[in-house]
Scaffold this active site. Sequence first.
Site, PDB file in Angstrom:
ATOM      1  N   GLY A  12      -7.196  40.450  67.719  1.00 59.86           N
ATOM      2  CA  GLY A  12      -8.113  39.364  68.005  1.00 59.86           C
ATOM      3  C   GLY A  12      -7.929  38.262  66.987  1.00 59.86           C
ATOM      4  CD  GLU A  30      -6.111  51.242  66.030  1.00 66.06           C
ATOM      5  OE1 GLU A  30      -6.650  51.653  67.064  1.00 66.06           O
ATOM      6  OE2 GLU A  30      -6.640  50.419  65.276  1.00 66.06           O
ATOM      7  N   GLY A  32      -9.446  52.205  68.257  1.00 71.77           N
ATOM      8  CA  GLY A  32      -9.238  52.989  67.048  1.00 71.77           C
ATOM      9  C   GLY A  32     -10.222  52.657  65.943  1.00 71.77           C
TER      10      GLY A  32
HETATM   11  O1  0RQ Z   1     -16.847  37.129  75.367  1.00 71.08           O
HETATM   12  O2  0RQ Z   1     -14.880  35.914  76.114  1.00 71.08           O
HETATM   13  O3  0RQ Z   1     -16.787  36.339  77.651  1.00 71.08           O
HETATM   14  O4  0RQ Z   1     -17.053  34.727  75.752  1.00 71.08           O
HETATM   15  O5  0RQ Z   1     -17.297  39.271  73.275  1.00 71.08           O
HETATM   16  O6  0RQ Z   1     -15.654  38.071  71.355  1.00 71.08           O
HETATM   17  O7  0RQ Z   1     -15.820  36.554  69.416  1.00 71.08           O
HETATM   18  O8  0RQ Z   1     -13.833  36.389  70.996  1.00 71.08           O
HETATM   19  O9  0RQ Z   1     -14.140  38.293  69.373  1.00 71.08           O
HETATM   20  O10 0RQ Z   1     -11.964  38.902  70.555  1.00 71.08           O
HETATM   21  O11 0RQ Z   1     -12.546  39.649  68.200  1.00 71.08           O
HETATM   22  O12 0RQ Z   1     -13.703  40.628  70.181  1.00 71.08           O
HETATM   23  C1  0RQ Z   1     -15.858  43.507  69.391  1.00 71.08           C
HETATM   24  C2  0RQ Z   1     -15.028  42.725  71.593  1.00 71.08           C
HETATM   25  C3  0RQ Z   1     -14.712  41.323  69.532  1.00 71.08           C
HETATM   26  C4  0RQ Z   1     -13.369  43.415  69.796  1.00 71.08           C
HETATM   27  C5  0RQ Z   1     -14.765  42.752  70.093  1.00 71.08           C
HETATM   28  C6  0RQ Z   1     -18.432  38.409  73.387  1.00 71.08           C
HETATM   29  C7  0RQ Z   1     -17.880  37.025  73.199  1.00 71.08           C
HETATM   30  C8  0RQ Z   1     -16.583  37.130  73.967  1.00 71.08           C
HETATM   31  C9  0RQ Z   1     -15.107  38.609  72.514  1.00 71.08           C
HETATM   32  P1  0RQ Z   1     -16.355  35.935  76.306  1.00 71.08           P
HETATM   33  P2  0RQ Z   1     -14.841  37.222  70.301  1.00 71.08           P
HETATM   34  P3  0RQ Z   1     -12.963  39.342  69.572  1.00 71.08           P
HETATM   35  C10 0RQ Z   1      -8.018  48.133  67.008  1.00 71.08           C
HETATM   36  C11 0RQ Z   1      -9.518  48.086  66.886  1.00 71.08           C
HETATM   37  C12 0RQ Z   1     -13.484  47.236  69.677  1.00 71.08           C
HETATM   38  C13 0RQ Z   1     -12.117  47.862  69.573  1.00 71.08           C
HETATM   39  C14 0RQ Z   1     -11.528  47.762  68.210  1.00 71.08           C
HETATM   40  C15 0RQ Z   1     -13.274  44.842  70.291  1.00 71.08           C
HETATM   41  C16 0RQ Z   1     -16.123  38.541  73.641  1.00 71.08           C
HETATM   42  O13 0RQ Z   1     -13.147  43.384  68.417  1.00 71.08           O
HETATM   43  O14 0RQ Z   1     -13.014  45.107  71.460  1.00 71.08           O
HETATM   44  O15 0RQ Z   1     -12.150  47.399  67.230  1.00 71.08           O
HETATM   45  N1  0RQ Z   1     -13.503  45.830  69.371  1.00 71.08           N
HETATM   46  N2  0RQ Z   1     -10.244  48.137  68.113  1.00 71.08           N
HETATM   47  O16 0RQ Z   1     -18.760  36.065  73.712  1.00 71.08           O
HETATM   48  C17 0RQ Z   1     -22.752  39.232  73.594  1.00 71.08           C
HETATM   49  C18 0RQ Z   1     -22.668  39.586  71.300  1.00 71.08           C
HETATM   50  C19 0RQ Z   1     -21.273  39.296  71.334  1.00 71.08           C
HETATM   51  C20 0RQ Z   1     -20.713  38.989  72.574  1.00 71.08           C
HETATM   52  C21 0RQ Z   1     -19.154  38.917  71.044  1.00 71.08           C
HETATM   53  N3  0RQ Z   1     -23.279  39.903  70.157  1.00 71.08           N
HETATM   54  N4  0RQ Z   1     -23.351  39.549  72.452  1.00 71.08           N
HETATM   55  N5  0RQ Z   1     -21.445  38.956  73.708  1.00 71.08           N
HETATM   56  N6  0RQ Z   1     -19.409  38.766  72.360  1.00 71.08           N
HETATM   57  N7  0RQ Z   1     -20.291  39.236  70.408  1.00 71.08           N
HETATM   58  C22 0RQ Z   1      -7.350  47.812  68.324  1.00 71.08           C
HETATM   59  C23 0RQ Z   1      -7.388  48.947  69.261  1.00 71.08           C
HETATM   60  O17 0RQ Z   1      -8.119  49.846  69.108  1.00 71.08           O
HETATM   61  C24 0RQ Z   1      -6.492  49.017  70.405  1.00 71.08           C
END
Ligand code: 0RQ
Length: 503
Positions: A270, A293, A387
């Site tokens: 991200g 990862e 992960g």
């Molecule tokens: O949604 O695109 O519809 O507007 O979540 O948010 O700010 O672009 O951030 O792309 O870094 O994603 C936790 C999802 C963050 C990601 C998460 C909405 C926001 C947007 C994306 P839209 P951002 P990111 C190694 C580690 C879990 C897996 C992981 C994730 C969308 O980091 O999937 O960590 N993590 N893997 O609008 C409502 C809130 C919100 C919200 C963000 N509080 N309420 N919507 N959004 N915060 C990799 C692997 O494991 C493979």
Amino acid sequence: SVDRIANARLRDRVVSAEAAAALIQPGETVAMSGFTGSGYPKAVPVELARRIEAVHAQGQPFQISLMTGASTAPELDGALAKADGIAMRMPFQSDPDARKRINEGKLDYIDIHLSHVAQHVWFGFYGEIDTAVIEVSAIREDGSLVPSTSVGNNKTWLDLARKVIIEVNEWQPAGVDGMHDIYYGTALPPHRRPIPLVNANDRIGETALRCDPDKIVAVVRTNGPDRNSPFSPIDATSEQIAAHLIDFLKHEVAKGRLPANLLPLQSGVGNIPNAVLAGLGKSGFRDLAAFTEVIQDGMLDLLRDGVLGYASCTGFALSPQANDTFKENIDFYRERIIMRTQEISNHPELVRRLGCIGMNGMIEVDLYGNVNSTHVMGSRIMNGIGGSGDFARNGFLSAFLSPSTAKNGSISAIVPMVSHVDHTEHDVSVIVTEQGLADLRGLTPRRRAQLVIDNCAHPEFRAQLQDYFDRASRESYGKHTPHLLPEALSWHQRWLDTGTMKA
Ligand code: 0RQ
């Protein structure tokens, strides 16, 4: 050019993607390659989706259960979800069409720690695997399979599937041969032995996957790119988050709690994690290591610049530009990157031994440090835990990063109580927003709450959080982790009712 299929027997099994897809039957459990948009099969899933649509058009049912390493691409998750061809999906996905169906309650999705997938399948928790569909970059003369840009669960899928379909993708650089490290020493309890890896760059396995050639029912030649989505340019918010985290890491070095070259880094994918990596490149750190990862653009840059000495991973998430750089300099990167199975890249034993520093995004965090990584308003899944839990629970320290607000400021990422818990207060060391950083280590719940409000909350929500915390501190049933139960999730309900969490 040299034929990527050097084994004569397997060369005889080359068929079209359509013919290969015809070998998959309704109701099968199908395990495919793929991790964060790299190394997934490019042709067979599309043909399978086409066939599923044709069968549905005749009024007949056709669905499969689908397992992978992690997220894939429109040609896999997207095509099969659009065809309504997936009954059950695990362990991680991020496709918009699949997400929509999951959140409509039409697609069963099981979201588990990425380190658990292989062993849970070995334990028999998911039944038998009928077919494996695995992308490789080449088949060697002895029939062993050279992985492409991800390893994921491919070893397990090849070991356990009744029948195997191989896609040989010529688009993948031949020079990845030698980059992989496939560990064959895993066993099931009670026969497990220590995993002999003590440095992030140790090699403990083989450079190719083994597969019983009698199980390989089809080989398909492909020539198509990985997903390779571009990153957005680094914005001010991401830069501020990165700066707070890097200051903190420098402070930890100054305090003697971390060595000058830190400890092996794990970074989520991200824009924010990418900004952290870019920030590290300019921060004066040298000789860093990664045990992670996914390698994304930022990590390739750090390797190129010598800030990062080496990196261990199980897959890539690169922009098209970074992918070109990777391919053009494959000999350089092969010396510095080791790709492992995801049960090893994310292994709790190894993450603990190496003392990884976990850095992951989050949806929201509560006053006490419980983190929600997966669910919007407690019920609508975004991607999955991936992960993040493997590293948060087991690493030396774990940082969770997010802007302090979402959806144009209508949502506070700091809430009284998280609407879904992925990482408990016990597994979260540091919270970072563009406002600042809260170091929660060694603090009681109430001191954590005050620090999160003061350092991380957006000014628009700070007074409202303080008011909740003050009243909870006076009126709560227990004063250890104060809460007002009727109000704890009222911020989420207010957003659903009115479009803002503001009172
Ligand atoms: O949604 O695109 O519809 O507007 O979540 O948010 O700010 O672009 O951030 O792309 O870094 O994603 C936790 C999802 C963050 C990601 C998460 C909405 C926001 C947007 C994306 P839209 P951002 P990111 C190694 C580690 C879990 C897996 C992981 C994730 C969308 O980091 O999937 O960590 N993590 N893997 O609008 C409502 C809130 C919100 C919200 C963000 N509080 N309420 N919507 N959004 N915060 C990799 C692997 O494991 C493979």
